[in-house]
Write a protein that holds these residues in place. Structure first.
Motif, PDB file in Angstrom:
ATOM      1  N   VAL A  79      -4.129  -4.044   2.844  1.00 41.56           N
ATOM      2  CA  VAL A  79      -3.406  -2.591   1.484  1.00 41.56           C
ATOM      3  C   VAL A  79      -4.492  -1.935   2.073  1.00 41.56           C
ATOM      4  CG1 VAL A  79      -2.806  -2.255  -0.674  1.00 41.56           C
ATOM      5  CG2 VAL A  79      -2.870  -4.659  -0.022  1.00 41.56           C
ATOM      6  N   GLY A  80      -5.589  -1.667   1.480  1.00 39.05           N
ATOM      7  CA  GLY A  80      -6.582  -0.355   1.961  1.00 39.05           C
ATOM      8  C   GLY A  80      -6.753   0.219   2.743  1.00 39.05           C
ATOM      9  N   GLN A  81      -6.014  -0.311   3.865  1.00 40.53           N
ATOM     10  CA  GLN A  81      -6.497   0.404   5.320  1.00 40.53           C
ATOM     11  C   GLN A  81      -4.829   1.040   5.555  1.00 40.53           C
ATOM     12  OE1 GLN A  81      -6.081  -2.442   8.429  1.00 40.53           O
ATOM     13  NE2 GLN A  81      -7.624  -4.044   8.083  1.00 40.53           N
ATOM     14  N   MET A  82      -4.430   0.353   4.851  1.00 39.73           N
ATOM     15  CA  MET A  82      -2.837   1.223   4.840  1.00 39.73           C
ATOM     16  C   MET A  82      -2.929   2.670   3.888  1.00 39.73           C
ATOM     17  SD  MET A  82       0.556   1.789   5.726  1.00 39.73           S
ATOM     18  CE  MET A  82       0.657   0.767   6.578  1.00 39.73           C
ATOM     19  N   VAL A  83      -3.040   2.418   3.058  1.00 37.07           N
ATOM     20  CA  VAL A  83      -3.322   3.216   1.633  1.00 37.07           C
ATOM     21  C   VAL A  83      -4.482   3.974   1.979  1.00 37.07           C
ATOM     22  CG1 VAL A  83      -4.697   4.139  -0.801  1.00 37.07           C
ATOM     23  CG2 VAL A  83      -3.119   1.670  -0.389  1.00 37.07           C
ATOM     24  N   GLY A  84      -5.611   3.975   2.550  1.00 36.32           N
ATOM     25  CA  GLY A  84      -6.630   5.185   2.612  1.00 36.32           C
ATOM     26  C   GLY A  84      -5.796   5.986   4.287  1.00 36.32           C
ATOM     27  N   GLY A  99       0.392  -1.367  -0.089  1.00 36.45           N
ATOM     28  CA  GLY A  99       0.542   0.009   0.324  1.00 36.45           C
ATOM     29  C   GLY A  99       0.818   1.104  -0.038  1.00 36.45           C
ATOM     30  N   TRP A 100       1.789   0.959   0.759  1.00 34.78           N
ATOM     31  CA  TRP A 100       2.753   2.476   0.559  1.00 34.78           C
ATOM     32  C   TRP A 100       3.203   2.718  -0.346  1.00 34.78           C
ATOM     33  CZ3 TRP A 100       8.387   2.082   0.502  1.00 34.78           C
ATOM     34  CH2 TRP A 100       8.865   3.345   0.865  1.00 34.78           C
ATOM     35  N   TYR A 101       4.231   1.778  -0.937  1.00 34.75           N
ATOM     36  CA  TYR A 101       4.626   1.670  -2.558  1.00 34.75           C
ATOM     37  C   TYR A 101       4.521   2.538  -2.773  1.00 34.75           C
ATOM     38  CZ  TYR A 101       8.101   1.391  -6.151  1.00 34.75           C
ATOM     39  OH  TYR A 101       8.613   1.333  -7.087  1.00 34.75           O
ATOM     40  N   GLY A 102       3.238   2.117  -3.172  1.00 32.64           N
ATOM     41  CA  GLY A 102       2.295   1.754  -4.995  1.00 32.64           C
ATOM     42  C   GLY A 102       1.881   3.478  -4.291  1.00 32.64           C
ATOM     43  N   LEU A 103       0.781   3.873  -3.461  1.00 31.27           N
ATOM     44  CA  LEU A 103       0.235   4.710  -3.280  1.00 31.27           C
ATOM     45  C   LEU A 103       1.500   5.732  -3.108  1.00 31.27           C
ATOM     46  CD1 LEU A 103      -1.831   7.167  -2.492  1.00 31.27           C
ATOM     47  CD2 LEU A 103      -1.222   7.040  -0.161  1.00 31.27           C
ATOM     48  N   LYS A 104       2.084   5.919  -2.584  1.00 30.22           N
ATOM     49  CA  LYS A 104       3.262   7.219  -2.679  1.00 30.22           C
ATOM     50  C   LYS A 104       4.236   7.345  -4.168  1.00 30.22           C
ATOM     51  CE  LYS A 104       5.075   8.913   1.394  1.00 30.22           C
ATOM     52  NZ  LYS A 104       5.875   8.978   1.975  1.00 30.22           N
ATOM     53  N   GLU A 105       4.741   5.462  -4.679  1.00 32.98           N
ATOM     54  CA  GLU A 105       5.642   6.101  -5.573  1.00 32.98           C
ATOM     55  C   GLU A 105       4.869   5.810  -6.970  1.00 32.98           C
ATOM     56  OE1 GLU A 105       9.183   6.173  -5.487  1.00 32.98           O
ATOM     57  OE2 GLU A 105       9.339   6.459  -3.081  1.00 32.98           O
ATOM     58  N   LEU A 106       3.982   5.609  -6.855  1.00 27.31           N
ATOM     59  CA  LEU A 106       3.481   5.328  -8.346  1.00 27.31           C
ATOM     60  C   LEU A 106       1.950   5.961  -8.390  1.00 27.31           C
ATOM     61  CD1 LEU A 106       3.997   1.507  -9.050  1.00 27.31           C
ATOM     62  CD2 LEU A 106       5.330   3.090  -9.580  1.00 27.31           C
ATOM     63  N   ASP A 161      12.982   1.736   4.457  1.00 24.24           N
ATOM     64  CA  ASP A 161      12.338   3.056   3.982  1.00 24.24           C
ATOM     65  C   ASP A 161      10.446   3.515   4.804  1.00 24.24           C
ATOM     66  OD1 ASP A 161      14.771   3.642   3.410  1.00 24.24           O
ATOM     67  OD2 ASP A 161      13.780   4.516   1.264  1.00 24.24           O
ATOM     68  N   PHE A 162      10.137   1.967   3.805  1.00 18.91           N
ATOM     69  CA  PHE A 162       8.779   2.036   4.214  1.00 18.91           C
ATOM     70  C   PHE A 162       9.012   1.962   5.889  1.00 18.91           C
ATOM     71  CE2 PHE A 162       6.225  -1.604   5.665  1.00 18.91           C
ATOM     72  CZ  PHE A 162       4.599  -1.097   5.119  1.00 18.91           C
ATOM     73  N   LEU A 163       9.719   1.203   7.215  1.00 19.23           N
ATOM     74  CA  LEU A 163       9.217   0.932   8.122  1.00 19.23           C
ATOM     75  C   LEU A 163       9.935   2.221   9.130  1.00 19.23           C
ATOM     76  CD1 LEU A 163       8.422  -1.567   9.377  1.00 19.23           C
ATOM     77  CD2 LEU A 163      10.996  -2.399   9.598  1.00 19.23           C
ATOM     78  N   ALA A 164      10.944   2.238   8.216  1.00 18.04           N
ATOM     79  CA  ALA A 164      11.412   3.432   9.203  1.00 18.04           C
ATOM     80  C   ALA A 164      10.059   4.787   9.448  1.00 18.04           C
ATOM     81  CB  ALA A 164      12.676   4.134   8.307  1.00 18.04           C
ATOM     82  N   GLU A 165      10.027   4.648   8.890  1.00 18.95           N
ATOM     83  CA  GLU A 165       8.409   5.428   8.137  1.00 18.95           C
ATOM     84  C   GLU A 165       7.070   5.307   8.996  1.00 18.95           C
ATOM     85  OE1 GLU A 165       7.729   6.964   4.417  1.00 18.95           O
ATOM     86  OE2 GLU A 165       5.279   7.497   5.026  1.00 18.95           O
ATOM     87  N   VAL A 166       6.547   3.730   8.526  1.00 14.28           N
ATOM     88  CA  VAL A 166       5.145   3.866   8.856  1.00 14.28           C
ATOM     89  C   VAL A 166       5.440   2.947  10.758  1.00 14.28           C
ATOM     90  CG1 VAL A 166       3.902   1.457   8.337  1.00 14.28           C
ATOM     91  CG2 VAL A 166       4.464   3.724   7.074  1.00 14.28           C
ATOM     92  N   GLY A 167       6.255   2.552  10.727  1.00 14.31           N
ATOM     93  CA  GLY A 167       6.360   1.316  11.905  1.00 14.31           C
ATOM     94  C   GLY A 167       6.148   2.947  13.545  1.00 14.31           C
TER      95      GLY A 167
END
Lengths: 350, 350
Positions: free
Chosen positions: A159-164, A134-141, A298-304
């Motif tokens: 995935v949807g929970q994270m994206v939203g 969710g993180w990669y698709g939303l932020k990068e693409l 990168d994901f874990l550092a931001e979202v963790g």
């Protein structure tokens, strides 16, 4: 010493929609460790839509599970033996150990669970493959910009929970699509989405489109595509110029088999889609998260930290015992889950 | 002084495929110049697929031509009067002066023709909108890498000519698709494509796919999409992982009208497309060249010299006289043109 274990194998390839008879529970023993390998007792098994693809022998981005082979799946487990200096007994780790109570993998295919931020099971969902997807698709693409409108289907899926929630954190107007009033309420009240449309209230894509048009008065800038089918058909005509559509799943089409039958889409949908791509200059971009594991840190550092302090919440749908995996997997494919589908295999001490 | 002129107006909206009865030739007079305007006598009129879209009143990226309005179109003309300091009588300029012998436009909508590099007509094709479209889509969105395989449909059309020749100049393996043995021979022998597949030799997308698979033994990395229809359906399953698909046209679908009838695509094509986008992580990116005119100078600086010294060749399909425009436009929509379709309206002195 032979360690007894259980596993679930693919008994046969499904003909269209899979059924429980396509799976078989087997007793076996854990194989011996080779060099630089890790053995685990699995605590939790993740059940994910991509596994449906592995049951067919059609060309895909990964090899199919062979008949009689252990069903592929990510697990979080406790290390019970290791010939790698990177892991010691008692470590909580994540890897594709499969639908099984125990497993062995090369150490290079195993990573430590993100237990600094959340209990072990979260490493299969919000802090694991689906959350990272969710993180990669939303932020990068998706390249979201503050004030834009984001639509995400399967809004209460992992995935949807994270994206939203990421969308809200980035200042977007977020509309979910989910199946059921309880899921929609959860998306708005617990996850903080602005709106959530219950697709079960609408008979077809045309009716759903009207509802989405009302929910998105400024059109749609980012549609995070993880389902296909009726939601995609409803969304196509609502995309704004220069809209982005990251594509990480097409669950609505997974049972089409040779794609000659099944959930038949509306007429002329490919021309409609291509016209929308042209006229609105859309960017439709597929991705498979396994190509991007170099970004997991990168994901874990931001979202963790966001998970740890409750800014990002998550819902798990937990079943008990390996034998429950097939039924829960089949229910998930039909949207019967509520949150990340996992199976508890052993106590995690939490 | 009133200058007599002729123009072609949209007589009625087409019902499906357009016909000559949808157009009407009219005698009129050129309107007076306002401030900072330019009047021209048109030398050449460009006929392009996008004009089909302007005949419908469906939502698109530009407004439709009103009934009774002059058909929209790019022309190259000789300035006969100017109230702008930027242009003087005798300048050869390009603008959307329409299907007409004469026209007036604000000076800001007019640019000098690229006559440093080629005769005036080339500013409508190889050095005009179609050539620029091919260059931008291939280089910016196709991101071609030396050694990759590029497929371009309508290979001898003005966009396809540019895409294929640029692909060769960049070291790609280039396969064209065109309708007719003469066009295919031209693509290979004159334009230097590696191969060209004649789609008229194949009854359906499945058969065309087999031919393209043979022509592209390493799969397809970049498919420059400017037609849609059977070629797209044949290509979808041949795209390589991380393939790119710039989309600048969907001519096969232009006559679908409300998209309820017409060139019906194969069954389940949207699911196939979405699955291919996911499994092969494709990037499908629509664009409209009018959003990118700020890059025209870069294009001209790179491609102008290549046209001048013959590294990039071009083929024009020239008809004579404004009255010939409708028939030649209709023929072009069916692939009856051979190269860039233009209509000569007056001598250019070349």
């Amino acid at each position: 010493m032979l360690i007894p274990m259980q596993r679930i194998v693919l008994a046969r390839r499904p003909d269209g929609a899979p059924s429980e008879a396509d799976f078989r529970l087997e007793d076996t023993t854990l194989r011996e460790l080779g060099e630089k390998e890790v053995a685990v007792e699995n605590l939790y098994l993740s059940l994910d839509p991509y596994m449906r693809g592995r049951m067919d022998d059609a060309k895909s981005y990964a090899k199919p599970v062979p008949i009689g082979g252990t069903m592929e799946g990510g697990t979080v487990g406790r290390v019970i033996a290791s010939t790698s200096p990177r892991f010691v007994e008692g470590d909580i780790v994540v890897g594709q150990f499969g639908w099984a109570t125990h497993g062995v993998l090369p150490a290079r295919e195993v990573r430590k669970a993100a237990t600094d931020y959340a209990p072990p099971s979260a490493s299969l969902g919000v802090l694991g493959m689906p959350g990272f997807t969710g993180w990669y698709g939303l932020k990068e693409l998706g390249r979201p910009q503050k004030g834009e409108t984001l639509v995400v289907a399967a809004a209460t899926g992992p995935v949807g929970q994270m994206v939203g929630q990421l969308g809200k954190a980035l200042g977007l107007y977020v509309v979910g699509v989910a199946g059921g009033a309880d899921k929609c309420r959860f998306a708005v009240e617990t996850l903080g989405f602005d709106m959530c449309v219950d697709h079960r209230d609408y008979d077809d894509a045309a009716a759903l489109r009207v509802a989405l048009a009302e929910a998105c008065p400024d059109g749609i800038d980012v549609y995070y595509e993880n389902v296909g089918g009726m939601v995609l058909e409803a969304v196509i005509g609502l995309m704004n110029p220069f809209g982005r559509m990251p594509v990480c799943g097409t669950i609505a089409y997974y049972n089409l088999g040779g794609l000659g039958a099944g959930d038949a889409p509306g007429p002329n949908m490919l021309p409609r889609m291509m016209r929308a791509i042209l006229v609105n200059k859309l960017n439709v971009h597929g991705f498979i998260i396994m190509d991007h594991w170099d970004r997991y840190g990168d994901f874990l550092a931001e979202v963790g930290p966001m998970v740890k302090d409750g800014r990002i919440r998550y819902q798990e749908d937990v079943a008990d015992g390996l034998a429950a995996a097939p039924a829960n997997f089949l229910a998930m494919l039909k949207g019967g889950n509520f949150g990340k589908t996992i199976v508890r295999l052993a106590g995690d001490g939490a």
